[in-house]
Scaffold this motif. Sequence first.
Motif, PDB file in Angstrom:
ATOM      1  N   LEU A   1       0.825  -1.203   0.000  1.00 35.63           N
ATOM      2  CA  LEU A   1       0.000   0.000   0.000  1.00 35.63           C
ATOM      3  C   LEU A   1       0.864   1.259   0.000  1.00 35.63           C
ATOM      4  CD1 LEU A   1      -2.941   0.943   0.097  1.00 35.63           C
ATOM      5  CD2 LEU A   1      -2.804   0.915   2.584  1.00 35.63           C
ATOM      6  N   VAL A   2       1.919   1.247   0.799  1.00 31.94           N
ATOM      7  CA  VAL A   2       2.828   2.400   0.833  1.00 31.94           C
ATOM      8  C   VAL A   2       3.515   2.590  -0.526  1.00 31.94           C
ATOM      9  CG1 VAL A   2       4.966   3.278   1.858  1.00 31.94           C
ATOM     10  CG2 VAL A   2       3.204   2.286   3.316  1.00 31.94           C
ATOM     11  N   ARG A   3       3.949   1.457  -1.129  1.00 32.15           N
ATOM     12  CA  ARG A   3       4.603   1.555  -2.440  1.00 32.15           C
ATOM     13  C   ARG A   3       3.637   2.072  -3.493  1.00 32.15           C
ATOM     14  NH1 ARG A   3       7.904   1.147   0.710  1.00 32.15           N
ATOM     15  NH2 ARG A   3       9.773  -0.169   0.772  1.00 32.15           N
ATOM     16  N   ALA A   4       2.389   1.627  -3.445  1.00 34.20           N
ATOM     17  CA  ALA A   4       1.401   2.104  -4.413  1.00 34.20           C
ATOM     18  C   ALA A   4       1.171   3.603  -4.250  1.00 34.20           C
ATOM     19  CB  ALA A   4       0.091   1.336  -4.247  1.00 34.20           C
ATOM     20  N   ARG A   5       1.086   4.047  -3.006  1.00 35.31           N
ATOM     21  CA  ARG A   5       0.905   5.490  -2.775  1.00 35.31           C
ATOM     22  C   ARG A   5       2.133   6.277  -3.217  1.00 35.31           C
ATOM     23  NH1 ARG A   5      -1.845   4.825   3.228  1.00 35.31           N
ATOM     24  NH2 ARG A   5      -3.961   4.332   2.480  1.00 35.31           N
ATOM     25  N   ASP A   6       3.320   5.744  -2.923  1.00 32.31           N
ATOM     26  CA  ASP A   6       4.549   6.414  -3.362  1.00 32.31           C
ATOM     27  C   ASP A   6       4.613   6.484  -4.885  1.00 32.31           C
ATOM     28  OD1 ASP A   6       5.270   6.727  -0.748  1.00 32.31           O
ATOM     29  OD2 ASP A   6       6.665   5.031  -0.715  1.00 32.31           O
TER      30      ASP A   6
ATOM     31  N   GLY B   1       2.089   6.474  -6.961  1.00 28.32           N
ATOM     32  CA  GLY B   1       1.109   7.457  -7.417  1.00 28.32           C
ATOM     33  C   GLY B   1       1.609   8.885  -7.235  1.00 28.32           C
ATOM     34  N   ALA B   2       2.221   9.158  -6.073  1.00 29.80           N
ATOM     35  CA  ALA B   2       2.749  10.498  -5.834  1.00 29.80           C
ATOM     36  C   ALA B   2       3.881  10.823  -6.807  1.00 29.80           C
ATOM     37  CB  ALA B   2       3.241  10.614  -4.391  1.00 29.80           C
ATOM     38  N   ALA B   3       4.764   9.833  -7.053  1.00 34.60           N
ATOM     39  CA  ALA B   3       5.864  10.054  -8.000  1.00 34.60           C
ATOM     40  C   ALA B   3       5.328  10.303  -9.408  1.00 34.60           C
ATOM     41  CB  ALA B   3       6.808   8.848  -7.995  1.00 34.60           C
ATOM     42  N   ALA B   4       4.316   9.539  -9.805  1.00 38.34           N
ATOM     43  CA  ALA B   4       3.729   9.732 -11.134  1.00 38.34           C
ATOM     44  C   ALA B   4       3.098  11.113 -11.254  1.00 38.34           C
ATOM     45  CB  ALA B   4       2.698   8.648 -11.412  1.00 38.34           C
ATOM     46  N   GLN B   5       2.458  11.578 -10.198  1.00 40.60           N
ATOM     47  CA  GLN B   5       1.871  12.919 -10.228  1.00 40.60           C
ATOM     48  C   GLN B   5       2.951  13.992 -10.307  1.00 40.60           C
ATOM     49  OE1 GLN B   5      -0.671  13.146  -6.804  1.00 40.60           O
ATOM     50  NE2 GLN B   5      -2.283  11.873  -7.707  1.00 40.60           N
ATOM     51  N   ARG B   6       4.057  13.784  -9.587  1.00 42.05           N
ATOM     52  CA  ARG B   6       5.156  14.756  -9.676  1.00 42.05           C
ATOM     53  C   ARG B   6       5.745  14.773 -11.081  1.00 42.05           C
ATOM     54  NH1 ARG B   6       6.396  12.591  -4.518  1.00 42.05           N
ATOM     55  NH2 ARG B   6       7.982  11.242  -5.433  1.00 42.05           N
ATOM     56  N   ILE B   7       5.898  13.587 -11.665  1.00 42.10           N
ATOM     57  CA  ILE B   7       6.426  13.524 -13.037  1.00 42.10           C
ATOM     58  C   ILE B   7       5.479  14.218 -14.002  1.00 42.10           C
ATOM     59  CG2 ILE B   7       6.978  11.945 -14.924  1.00 42.10           C
ATOM     60  CD1 ILE B   7       7.947   9.957 -12.820  1.00 42.10           C
TER      61      ILE B   7
ATOM     62  N   ALA C   1      -1.549   3.435 -10.299  1.00 42.21           N
ATOM     63  CA  ALA C   1      -1.202   3.432  -8.874  1.00 42.21           C
ATOM     64  C   ALA C   1      -2.442   3.661  -8.014  1.00 42.21           C
ATOM     65  CB  ALA C   1      -0.155   4.500  -8.585  1.00 42.21           C
ATOM     66  N   SER C   2      -3.332   4.551  -8.467  1.00 47.88           N
ATOM     67  CA  SER C   2      -4.570   4.782  -7.730  1.00 47.88           C
ATOM     68  C   SER C   2      -5.444   3.525  -7.718  1.00 47.88           C
ATOM     69  CB  SER C   2      -5.334   5.951  -8.357  1.00 47.88           C
ATOM     70  OG  SER C   2      -6.553   6.181  -7.681  1.00 47.88           O
ATOM     71  N   ASP C   3      -5.508   2.851  -8.878  1.00 52.90           N
ATOM     72  CA  ASP C   3      -6.276   1.593  -8.934  1.00 52.90           C
ATOM     73  C   ASP C   3      -5.666   0.532  -8.025  1.00 52.90           C
ATOM     74  OD1 ASP C   3      -7.943   2.791 -10.747  1.00 52.90           O
ATOM     75  OD2 ASP C   3      -6.955   1.931 -12.509  1.00 52.90           O
ATOM     76  N   ALA C   4      -4.330   0.458  -8.018  1.00 57.32           N
ATOM     77  CA  ALA C   4      -3.660  -0.523  -7.158  1.00 57.32           C
ATOM     78  C   ALA C   4      -3.920  -0.220  -5.687  1.00 57.32           C
ATOM     79  CB  ALA C   4      -2.155  -0.527  -7.441  1.00 57.32           C
ATOM     80  N   GLU C   5      -3.892   1.059  -5.326  1.00 56.52           N
ATOM     81  CA  GLU C   5      -4.170   1.423  -3.929  1.00 56.52           C
ATOM     82  C   GLU C   5      -5.600   1.045  -3.543  1.00 56.52           C
ATOM     83  OE1 GLU C   5      -4.286   5.426  -1.097  1.00 56.52           O
ATOM     84  OE2 GLU C   5      -3.498   5.532  -3.135  1.00 56.52           O
ATOM     85  N   SER C   6      -6.552   1.321  -4.436  1.00 53.74           N
ATOM     86  CA  SER C   6      -7.940   0.951  -4.154  1.00 53.74           C
ATOM     87  C   SER C   6      -8.098  -0.563  -4.021  1.00 53.74           C
ATOM     88  CB  SER C   6      -8.847   1.480  -5.272  1.00 53.74           C
ATOM     89  OG  SER C   6      -8.783   2.888  -5.363  1.00 53.74           O
ATOM     90  N   ALA C   7      -7.408  -1.294  -4.925  1.00 51.52           N
ATOM     91  CA  ALA C   7      -7.487  -2.758  -4.859  1.00 51.52           C
ATOM     92  C   ALA C   7      -6.880  -3.283  -3.562  1.00 51.52           C
ATOM     93  CB  ALA C   7      -6.777  -3.374  -6.066  1.00 51.52           C
ATOM     94  N   LEU C   8      -5.767  -2.705  -3.126  1.00 54.78           N
ATOM     95  CA  LEU C   8      -5.137  -3.142  -1.882  1.00 54.78           C
ATOM     96  C   LEU C   8      -6.014  -2.833  -0.674  1.00 54.78           C
ATOM     97  CD1 LEU C   8      -1.455  -2.090  -2.596  1.00 54.78           C
ATOM     98  CD2 LEU C   8      -2.274  -4.420  -2.246  1.00 54.78           C
ATOM     99  N   LEU C   9      -6.646  -1.672  -0.679  1.00 56.05           N
ATOM    100  CA  LEU C   9      -7.553  -1.347   0.423  1.00 56.05           C
ATOM    101  C   LEU C   9      -8.734  -2.309   0.455  1.00 56.05           C
ATOM    102  CD1 LEU C   9      -7.561   2.555   0.155  1.00 56.05           C
ATOM    103  CD2 LEU C   9      -6.499   1.176   1.935  1.00 56.05           C
TER     104      LEU C   9
END
Length: 261
Positions: A43-48, A50-56, A180-188
């Motif tokens: 979950l932490v990796r998925a959030r990281d 997603g944040a990295a992709a948004q920064r890019i 990444a957002s989909d992965a985070e939702s799936a993990l939750l």
Amino acid sequence: MSADPPRQRLLRLLRRTTKGARANAERSTADESALWSAHERALVRARDAGAAAQRIASTAARQRAAMDSVADRTHALSSRAAELQAGFARLLDSFERLGLVALNAGLEGARLGETEGRALGLVSDEVRAQSSRGGDAARELGAGIGQLAAELTQLESHVGQAQIVVAEVTQDSARAAGAASDAESALLDMGDRVKKATGSDPEAVRAIAEASERARALVASLASLNGKVPRVMLLSALRPAIEPLARLLGEDEREGELERE
């Protein structure tokens, strides 16, 4: 006396069953702890991610804006270079026409004779020389402007290719952020389902795992102090931690005594 053997066998069976259940519980707790730890890391990796992709994506958007500005400026410079080339072409034509006028003036001076046409011939020669030098300078400048225009055209091509790459990076980073957002939702969702299926609380499991790690660290520290520190001093230092722990474990100790009986 005849009832003792069955009773003893029953007690041994109960002790084995209790030990087996306790071992199974310990294994289950360890498995659940590992599961929730892996879930938390994912979950932490998925959030990281997603944040990295948004920064890019944000950086790519700024780069795209900068590249668009460079492209507009390069196009404007190319247009200006073309205008300057046309202007130097007209200037060169003017110098050539001036040279022809000076040549005609020199011919007219020669027709008038040496006395009357000498001054006109001298002026004609000077004008022809200056027009020739001006024409050469105009050609050199025109050639330099032509090279600059060619380089600007090549730069425009490179900028266009860079714009395409930046656009692709923007699209890829947007897709990565969505994934990444989909992965985070799936993990939750998976965490909720695992919690319902196992009845375990991830916070409690993590707390148990943390307590176990600290307990092992305490045992390792005590082993390293064995024989180096007086027992009285060690017990005095550990009493504030041992007494609450003893109260917590008192029930388990009483259960152990019942099993031994």
